[in-house]
Write a protein that holds these residues in place. Structure first.
Motif, short mmCIF file in Angstrom:
data_model
loop_
_atom_site.label_atom_id
_atom_site.label_comp_id
_atom_site.label_asym_id
_atom_site.label_seq_id
_atom_site.Cartn_x
_atom_site.Cartn_y
_atom_site.Cartn_z
N UNK A 222 -38.77 21.35 -43.66
CA UNK A 222 -37.35 21.07 -43.85
C UNK A 222 -36.95 19.91 -42.93
N UNK A 223 -37.37 18.72 -43.27
CA UNK A 223 -37.20 17.59 -42.36
C UNK A 223 -35.76 17.09 -42.29
N UNK A 224 -34.91 17.56 -43.17
CA UNK A 224 -33.50 17.16 -43.12
C UNK A 224 -32.58 18.27 -42.62
N UNK A 225 -33.16 19.35 -42.10
CA UNK A 225 -32.34 20.49 -41.65
C UNK A 225 -31.40 20.07 -40.53
N UNK A 226 -30.28 20.77 -40.44
CA UNK A 226 -29.34 20.53 -39.35
C UNK A 226 -29.85 21.18 -38.07
N UNK A 227 -29.77 20.45 -36.98
CA UNK A 227 -30.27 20.94 -35.69
C UNK A 227 -29.13 21.66 -34.98
N UNK A 228 -28.78 22.83 -35.49
CA UNK A 228 -27.55 23.52 -35.06
C UNK A 228 -27.77 24.58 -33.99
N UNK A 229 -29.00 24.80 -33.56
CA UNK A 229 -29.25 25.72 -32.46
C UNK A 229 -30.59 25.39 -31.81
N UNK A 230 -30.86 26.03 -30.68
CA UNK A 230 -32.08 25.72 -29.91
C UNK A 230 -33.34 26.05 -30.70
N UNK A 231 -33.30 27.11 -31.49
CA UNK A 231 -34.47 27.47 -32.29
C UNK A 231 -34.82 26.35 -33.26
N UNK A 232 -33.81 25.79 -33.93
CA UNK A 232 -34.06 24.75 -34.91
C UNK A 232 -34.45 23.43 -34.24
N UNK A 233 -33.90 23.17 -33.08
CA UNK A 233 -34.34 21.98 -32.33
C UNK A 233 -35.82 22.11 -31.97
N UNK A 234 -36.21 23.30 -31.51
CA UNK A 234 -37.62 23.52 -31.19
C UNK A 234 -38.51 23.39 -32.40
N UNK A 235 -38.03 23.89 -33.55
CA UNK A 235 -38.80 23.76 -34.79
C UNK A 235 -38.93 22.29 -35.17
N UNK A 236 -37.85 21.53 -34.99
CA UNK A 236 -37.89 20.12 -35.31
C UNK A 236 -38.87 19.36 -34.44
N UNK A 237 -38.87 19.67 -33.16
CA UNK A 237 -39.82 19.03 -32.25
C UNK A 237 -41.25 19.31 -32.69
N UNK A 238 -41.53 20.56 -33.06
CA UNK A 238 -42.89 20.91 -33.47
C UNK A 238 -43.29 20.21 -34.77
N UNK A 239 -42.33 20.03 -35.67
CA UNK A 239 -42.61 19.29 -36.91
C UNK A 239 -43.06 17.87 -36.57
N UNK A 240 -42.38 17.26 -35.64
CA UNK A 240 -42.71 15.88 -35.26
C UNK A 240 -44.07 15.83 -34.59
N UNK A 241 -44.35 16.79 -33.72
CA UNK A 241 -45.66 16.87 -33.07
C UNK A 241 -46.77 16.98 -34.11
N UNK A 242 -46.58 17.88 -35.06
CA UNK A 242 -47.60 18.11 -36.08
C UNK A 242 -47.81 16.89 -36.97
N UNK A 243 -46.72 16.21 -37.29
CA UNK A 243 -46.80 15.07 -38.20
C UNK A 243 -47.38 13.83 -37.52
N UNK A 244 -47.02 13.60 -36.26
CA UNK A 244 -47.38 12.35 -35.60
C UNK A 244 -48.49 12.50 -34.56
N UNK A 245 -48.84 13.76 -34.26
CA UNK A 245 -49.88 14.02 -33.27
C UNK A 245 -49.54 13.39 -31.92
N UNK A 246 -48.30 13.65 -31.49
CA UNK A 246 -47.85 13.16 -30.19
C UNK A 246 -47.48 14.36 -29.32
N UNK A 247 -47.12 14.11 -28.08
CA UNK A 247 -46.81 15.19 -27.16
C UNK A 247 -45.44 15.81 -27.47
N UNK A 248 -45.24 17.01 -26.96
CA UNK A 248 -43.94 17.68 -27.11
C UNK A 248 -42.84 16.84 -26.48
#
Length: 271
Positions: A222-248
């Protein structure tokens, strides 16, 4: 018009008050197991409806759900979950319930019997021929919903429906009917149970498949999800890590900068 109201037929179970808690739960669960199979039988109907919705939404059309009681509430829920899940605007998928927002929490007597009100409710949103209106009614006979679809048809607006009876007045009015026949309820006539579950599953399919077709999911995320709480922000960070293979840490900085997973990924890829 006469038709068989399967949703009103007597339960297959007798003397519910004499059952133990375990027996009640087991029997309800056994009935619930039949719902996905009933939905499966309606997949061709759901597919046809989704294809029509996507075609219109690609040119700026909106999706409306209209219903009363449980059916109306389920439409409101599905519509309200699209913006946070897929990042679309709140006026892209709209749920309307007989009796207005008050009826979401407390039943409004006889609201569903007004055949003219749904069109008035839709008119408040300037509904037009680019839009799609789906009527939701387990019985397939709710005047609020039928009247709304009739007016939509008269104004060249695409109509669909979700109902749990075959041969209903609602299905006859809808251009793209979806009929999910789940049979009698465990508690006779309590269509918030199997019928409600079936409607929820179909709504999940319609909105999710539509949003994926509109490009609102990348891979399975869900790459367009709203980052409306800490859980979703954390999920978004992990999506970016998985996609780009960069650090947290780097992913978190990207997300903080761009406020959106898709934009963060695209910006990194284009730098």
């Amino acid at each position: 018009m006469s038709f068989t109201r399967i949703t009103e037929q007597s339960s297959k179970y007798e003397h519910l008050e004499a059952m133990s808690v375990r027996d009640l739960l087991t029997n309800i669960n056994n009935e619930d197991k039949t719902v996905p199979l009933a939905v499966e039988m309606a997949l061709p109907q759901i597919e046809s409806l989704v294809q029509q919705i996507v075609e219109r939404m690609k040119i700026g059309g909106r999706l409306f759900y209209i219903g009363a009681g449980t059916s109306g509430r389920l439409g409101v829920v599905d519509a309200s979950e699209c913006p946070p899940t897929f990042g679309v605007s709140f006026d892209m998928v709209i749920g309307l319930i007989a009796g207005g927002d008050t009826a979401i929490r407390r039943a409004v007597e006889f609201a569903e019997d007004d055949r003219e009100q749904a069109w008035k409710d839709l008119a408040d949103y300037n509904v037009n021929s680019a839009d799609t209106v789906i009527g939701i009614a387990a019985s397939g006979s709710t005047p609020y919903v039928i009247g709304g679809l009739e007016q939509c048809n008269a104004n060249n607006i695409l109509t669909g429906c979700i109902t749990c009876n075959t041969g209903s007045p609602l299905a006859a009015v809808a251009q793209y009917p979806v009929e999910v026949v789940v049979g009698p309820e465990f508690v006779t006539g309590s269509s918030r149970m199997k019928a409600g579950t079936a409607q929820k599953l179909v709504l999940n399919m319609i909105s999710t498949a539509t949003m994926i077709q509109l490009g609102r999911v990348k891979g399975n995320k869900m790459v367009d999800m709203q980052l409306s709480n800490h859980k979703l922000v954390g999920r978004g960070v992990q999506m970016i890590v998985d996609e780009l293979n960069i650090s947290q840490e780097e992913a978190a900085k990207l997300l903080e900068q761009h406020k959106n997973v898709r934009k963060a990924i695209e910006a990194y890829a284009n730098k």
